[in-house]
Design a protein around this motif. Structure first.
Motif, PDB file in Angstrom:
ATOM      1  N   GLN A 141      16.874   6.756  10.686  1.00  0.00           N
ATOM      2  CA  GLN A 141      17.362   6.359   9.512  1.00  0.00           C
ATOM      3  C   GLN A 141      16.958   4.989   8.941  1.00  0.00           C
ATOM      4  N   PHE A 142      16.509   4.160   9.757  1.00  0.00           N
ATOM      5  CA  PHE A 142      16.438   2.817   9.389  1.00  0.00           C
ATOM      6  C   PHE A 142      14.898   2.873   8.647  1.00  0.00           C
ATOM      7  N   ALA A 143      14.202   3.611   9.669  1.00  0.00           N
ATOM      8  CA  ALA A 143      12.677   3.778   9.236  1.00  0.00           C
ATOM      9  C   ALA A 143      12.288   4.696   7.987  1.00  0.00           C
ATOM     10  N   CYS A 144      13.538   5.467   7.498  1.00  0.00           N
ATOM     11  CA  CYS A 144      13.238   6.066   6.343  1.00  0.00           C
ATOM     12  C   CYS A 144      13.119   5.251   5.228  1.00  0.00           C
ATOM     13  N   ILE A 145      13.765   4.204   5.220  1.00  0.00           N
ATOM     14  CA  ILE A 145      13.890   3.225   3.959  1.00  0.00           C
ATOM     15  C   ILE A 145      12.401   2.705   3.502  1.00  0.00           C
ATOM     16  N   PRO A 146      11.942   1.996   4.566  1.00  0.00           N
ATOM     17  CA  PRO A 146      10.503   1.664   4.151  1.00  0.00           C
ATOM     18  C   PRO A 146       9.479   2.625   3.967  1.00  0.00           C
ATOM     19  N   GLU A 147       9.585   3.846   4.716  1.00  0.00           N
ATOM     20  CA  GLU A 147       8.776   5.051   4.468  1.00  0.00           C
ATOM     21  C   GLU A 147       8.729   5.478   3.220  1.00  0.00           C
ATOM     22  N   ILE A 148       9.946   5.565   2.408  1.00  0.00           N
ATOM     23  CA  ILE A 148      10.416   6.079   1.121  1.00  0.00           C
ATOM     24  C   ILE A 148       9.645   4.836  -0.005  1.00  0.00           C
ATOM     25  N   VAL A 149      10.263   3.584   0.420  1.00  0.00           N
ATOM     26  CA  VAL A 149       9.751   2.599  -0.584  1.00  0.00           C
ATOM     27  C   VAL A 149       8.387   2.653  -0.696  1.00  0.00           C
ATOM     28  N   PHE A 150       7.526   2.605   0.400  1.00  0.00           N
ATOM     29  CA  PHE A 150       5.986   2.403   0.172  1.00  0.00           C
ATOM     30  C   PHE A 150       5.385   3.986  -0.059  1.00  0.00           C
ATOM     31  N   LYS A 151       6.104   4.774   0.188  1.00  0.00           N
ATOM     32  CA  LYS A 151       5.298   6.284  -0.228  1.00  0.00           C
ATOM     33  C   LYS A 151       5.338   6.307  -1.868  1.00  0.00           C
ATOM     34  N   ASN A 152       6.454   5.886  -2.344  1.00  0.00           N
ATOM     35  CA  ASN A 152       6.701   5.724  -3.869  1.00  0.00           C
ATOM     36  C   ASN A 152       6.464   4.575  -4.456  1.00  0.00           C
ATOM     37  N   SER A 153       5.706   3.877  -3.900  1.00  0.00           N
ATOM     38  CA  SER A 153       5.478   2.576  -4.402  1.00  0.00           C
ATOM     39  C   SER A 153       6.298   1.811  -5.475  1.00  0.00           C
ATOM     40  N   LEU A 154       7.399   1.603  -4.580  1.00  0.00           N
ATOM     41  CA  LEU A 154       8.652   1.112  -5.525  1.00  0.00           C
ATOM     42  C   LEU A 154       8.457  -0.590  -5.552  1.00  0.00           C
ATOM     43  N   LEU A 155       7.518  -1.154  -4.642  1.00  0.00           N
ATOM     44  CA  LEU A 155       7.465  -2.859  -4.738  1.00  0.00           C
ATOM     45  C   LEU A 155       6.355  -3.133  -5.528  1.00  0.00           C
ATOM     46  N   LYS A 156       6.474  -4.164  -6.552  1.00  0.00           N
ATOM     47  CA  LYS A 156       5.558  -4.752  -7.225  1.00  0.00           C
ATOM     48  C   LYS A 156       4.542  -5.331  -6.315  1.00  0.00           C
ATOM     49  N   ASP A 157       3.294  -5.762  -6.894  1.00  0.00           N
ATOM     50  CA  ASP A 157       2.465  -6.587  -6.103  1.00  0.00           C
ATOM     51  C   ASP A 157       3.183  -7.673  -5.323  1.00  0.00           C
ATOM     52  N   ASN A 158       2.786  -7.985  -4.031  1.00  0.00           N
ATOM     53  CA  ASN A 158       3.430  -8.961  -3.444  1.00  0.00           C
ATOM     54  C   ASN A 158       4.792  -9.098  -3.282  1.00  0.00           C
ATOM     55  N   GLY A 159       5.362  -7.632  -3.445  1.00  0.00           N
ATOM     56  CA  GLY A 159       6.804  -7.306  -3.271  1.00  0.00           C
ATOM     57  C   GLY A 159       7.303  -7.445  -2.172  1.00  0.00           C
ATOM     58  N   LEU A 160       8.445  -7.398  -1.552  1.00  0.00           N
ATOM     59  CA  LEU A 160       9.085  -7.609  -0.239  1.00  0.00           C
ATOM     60  C   LEU A 160      10.400  -6.682   0.008  1.00  0.00           C
ATOM     61  N   LEU A 161      10.316  -5.732   0.924  1.00  0.00           N
ATOM     62  CA  LEU A 161      11.418  -5.189   1.243  1.00  0.00           C
ATOM     63  C   LEU A 161      11.985  -5.813   2.481  1.00  0.00           C
TER      64      LEU A 161
END
Length: 177
Positions: free
Chosen positions: A126-146
């Motif tokens: 479940q924890f791993a799903c968070i970065p998976e979705i964030v990076f798959k959907n490009s939800l961080l700006k350049d130099n962004g941080l999760l």
């Protein structure tokens, strides 16, 4: 809980006891914001606070000058509390009641910082799903941080885009870039 720094420094915020939350401790929050402060100008960033609970992290960003903050939680009581507190302090926080995973799948907005504080009893999957979705959907700006907060019993070092972790008491912050 109290606000550590900024415009509302030392202000105490008392959440209703019935909320299903575990707020980030002041010590851990102060350490986290010292790290963030070395990388970002607070008034220039947008923040997404997932599993926002009491809004503790959102209030800290607002107190330090962040003008674009979105808090997401599925509990109506939490969202109502965040909305009312933000209104009382005139903080620029948008509170959204939603399942975090559904929200991440639907949103197209990009943020500089995404902070997630899911329940500590989540499985590593479940924890791993968070970065998976964030990076798959490009939800961080350049130099962004999760940043994901979790217990010492959870190890996220094998998850894609993992960068490093910092331990504070019983809490760990894992950083993904």
């Amino acid at each position: 809980m109290r606000i550590i720094s900024g415009l509302y420094k030392s202000r105490k915020i008392v959440a209703p006891k019935k909320l299903p939350v575990r707020p980030t401790t002041d010590m851990a929050k102060e350490s986290l914001f010292n790290i963030i402060n070395n990388h970002y100008y607070f008034d220039d960033i947008s923040v997404l606070d997932l599993f926002a609970g009491t809004g503790n992290i959102s209030y800290e960003f607002a107190s330090r000058g962040t003008l674009n903050i979105t808090s997401v939680d599925q509990d109506y009581g939490c969202i109502k509390f965040i909305y009312q507190t933000a209104k009382n302090f005139d903080m620029p926080i948008e509170a959204i009641k939603s399942d975090v995973f559904k929200f991440l799948e639907k949103t197209s907005l990009k943020h500089d910082i995404i902070f997630a504080d899911p329940p500590y009893n989540f499985s590593e999957v479940q924890f791993a799903c968070i970065p998976e979705i964030v990076f798959k959907n490009s939800l961080l700006k350049d130099n962004g941080l999760l940043i994901i907060e979790h217990s010492k019993q959870t190890n996220l070092s094998q998850v894609s885009n993992y960068s490093y972790s910092k331990n504070y008491g019983g809490s760990v912050f894992s950083f993904f870039e």
